[in-house]
Enzyme design. Structure first.
Site, short mmCIF file in Angstrom:
data_model
loop_
_atom_site.label_atom_id
_atom_site.label_comp_id
_atom_site.label_asym_id
_atom_site.label_seq_id
_atom_site.Cartn_x
_atom_site.Cartn_y
_atom_site.Cartn_z
N CYS A 1 6.82 44.69 39.84
CA CYS A 1 6.57 46.11 40.05
C CYS A 1 7.80 46.97 39.81
O CYS A 1 7.68 48.13 39.41
CB CYS A 1 6.04 46.35 41.45
N GLY B 1 0.48 45.58 46.40
CA GLY B 1 -0.47 45.38 45.32
C GLY B 1 -0.57 46.62 44.45
O GLY B 1 0.36 47.43 44.38
N SER B 2 -1.69 46.78 43.80
CA SER B 2 -1.86 47.88 42.86
C SER B 2 -1.98 49.21 43.58
O SER B 2 -2.40 49.29 44.74
CB SER B 2 -3.11 47.65 42.01
N THR B 3 -1.65 50.28 42.85
CA THR B 3 -1.76 51.62 43.42
C THR B 3 -3.22 51.96 43.72
O THR B 3 -3.53 52.60 44.74
CB THR B 3 -1.14 52.64 42.46
N GLU C 1 1.24 51.05 34.18
CA GLU C 1 1.88 49.78 34.51
C GLU C 1 1.18 48.65 33.76
O GLU C 1 0.01 48.36 34.02
CB GLU C 1 1.83 49.54 36.02
N ALA D 1 -5.68 49.93 44.62
CA ALA D 1 -6.08 49.28 45.87
C ALA D 1 -5.37 49.91 47.05
O ALA D 1 -5.95 50.07 48.13
CB ALA D 1 -5.76 47.79 45.79
N GLY D 2 -4.10 50.29 46.86
CA GLY D 2 -3.35 50.93 47.93
C GLY D 2 -3.95 52.25 48.36
O GLY D 2 -3.97 52.58 49.55
#
Length: 483
Positions: free
Chosen positions: A288, A232-234, A387, A236-237
């Site tokens: 991505c 997923g998104s950076t 992004e 959230a990561g």
């Protein structure tokens, strides 16, 4: 497809269809028509708790007793079940997120079955343990045991393969899984539940619980989870990584990207143009690893801009279920607004739009954005650094190889990239200088047998290949004395 079959008002926990504890559900809207596609159950913290308990019970019970041969056979049955549903699954995903059907058939339809088959073969041909002579006498038995209960959290852009990239190696290793798919593509996630039943997996080996972010956070921090696998998104990561770091919990993070395509001085522009849609605008730009920054040598800059512009201008935009469509709608109105916001930012920055730049007049319904090309883009701008996750490309000029590499590496991300040249050896040398987990030379395509993942803000760990299996295995050394 019969629309009456699209409602899934139950969760899949412990090998059974169960109602959500609080009766939660959500409407899913078709990306191309803005009409309700179906309704999905949504789990709560209590449902997550039940799924983790079911996974633990299966791990300590029948699944934990399966031999490697039995697990491999189960994975092959799972693969067959997915393959038999490939075309209907692909069409469902295209309706959910707008992916062109020609791509969806390959990646959402048949791709997951191929992954399960690959890992079935891999574990059959890999020893579960090996014996090593000790430097101090005696021997050491090194066993590879399952990590345990896996929390698999997946996004909406490639819902089937990104889930399979976690499920297949996890099950191959002997782990059990709680899968939390994205709410936007919750309907297709239940295909995995159907496959688990058809493959006769023991109850609780796979649990499917669509849920919101709050329940997802509960799953990540759950004391019954042994490892987290997230795509997923950076942003959230990073949040997930912080929790796992505090808990000393293993985690795999496949996050965002802002990849560059370096067009070398000797590049064949016809080859690049022919591959542009697949490399830079695949899945409507909702990818991505897409090479959305195009770095062109100043000596050929005008030719590159022309080739990119003409190629993008002539892409077929329309119904994602039409095999001729190359660009479909985005997944949601929120995503469309986000992408249009970046286009507006590019305009405010004074960058030149050579094609696109808005909503296509031919598509009054659906969350469409015209495939858009910005030229003369400063690499420090928002549209070059952030992004966008939509069909927007930025072209930047460079002088010399060193500047091309510096521009490619001037990004917080490091997931992918491409190099375009008539000299493969030069392409390999240039690819080695790019700070990225993956690079393509004159094309880009994931290989099931090779690791995929990023560096920097693009994540931690690898998926696919033998390297995708080891994160789900816990090595144990057993020291034996001399005989």
């Amino acid at each position: 497809m019969d629309d009456n079959t699209l409602d899934h008002t139950s969760l899949f926990i412990g090998g059974r269809w169960v109602a959500p504890c609080h009766g939660g559900s959500v409407d899913l809207v078709e990306a191309a028509t803005e009409k309700v596609l179906g309704r999905s159950a949504v789990g709560s913290d209590e449902d997550i708790d039940a799924a983790v308990v079911a996974a633990r019970t299966a791990l300590e019970g029948p699944w934990g007793e399966y031999s490697v041969a039995q697990r491999a056979a189960a994975l092959e049955r799972f693969a067959a079940a997915l393959k038999s549903r490939a075309k209907t699954t692909a069409a469902l995903v295209s309706r959910e997120n707008g992916m062109p059907i020609a791509l969806s058939i390959a990646v959402n339809g048949y791709g997951p079955a191929a992954m399960f088959g690959y890992y079935a073969d891999l574990i059959r041909n890999t020893d579960a343990e090996d014996v090593r002579p000790s430097m101090f006498g005696g021997r050491t038995v090194v066993r590879r045991e399952p990590v345990g209960v896996i929390a698999a959290i997946t996004p909406w852009n490639y819902p089937q393969p990104l889930a399979a990239m976690k499920l297949a190696p996890a099950l191959a290793a002997g782990c059990t899984v709680v899968l939390k798919p994205a709410p936007e593509t919750a309907l297709d996630a239940f295909v995995f539940a159907e496959a688990a039943l058809e493959a006769e997996l023991p109850d609780g080996v796979l649990n499917v619980v669509p849920a919101d972010r709050a329940a997802g956070a509960h799953l990540v921090a759950h004391p019954g989870v042994d490892k987290v696998a997230f795509t997923g998104s950076t942003a959230a990561g990073r949040a997930i990584g912080e929790v796992c770091g505090r808990l000393l919990r293993p985690v795999t993070l496949e996050l965002g990207g802002k990849s560059a395509a370096i067009i070398a001085e000797d590049a064949d522009l016809e080859v690049f143009a022919a591959n542009l849609a697949d490399v830079s605008l695949v899945n409507n730009g909702q990818t991505c690893h897409a090479s959305t920054r195009i770095l062109a040598p100043r000596s050929r800059y005008a030719d590159v801009v022309e080739a990119v512009t003409e190629t993008v201008r002539n892409l077929s935009v329309g119904d994602p279920l039409d095999r001729a469509t190359q660009i479909g709608p985005l997944v949601s109105s929120a995503q469309r607004d986000r992408v249009l916001g970046y286009i507006a930012a590019g305009k405010r920055g004074g960058y030149r739009i050579t094609t696109g730049g808005g909503v296509p007049a031919s598509s009054p319904l659906g969350w469409f954005v015209e495939p858009t090309v910005f030229a003369d883009v400063d690499n420090t701008s928002r549209i070059a650094q952030e992004e966008i996750f939509g069909p927007v490309l930025a072209i930047t000029a460079y002088d010399g190889e060193d500047e091309a590499v510096a521009l490619a590496n001037d990004s917080e991300y490091g997931l992918a990239g491409t190099v375009w040249t008539s000299d493969e050896a030069y392409g390999l040398a240039l690819a080695a200088r790019i700070e990225s987990g993956t690079v393509g030379v004159n094309h880009y395509a994931l290989d099931l047998a090779a690791p995929f993942g990023g560096v920097k803000a693009s994540g931690l760990g690898r998926e696919l290949g033998p390297e995708g299996l080891t994160p789900y295995q816990q090595p144990k050394s057993i020291y034996l004395g001399t005989r």
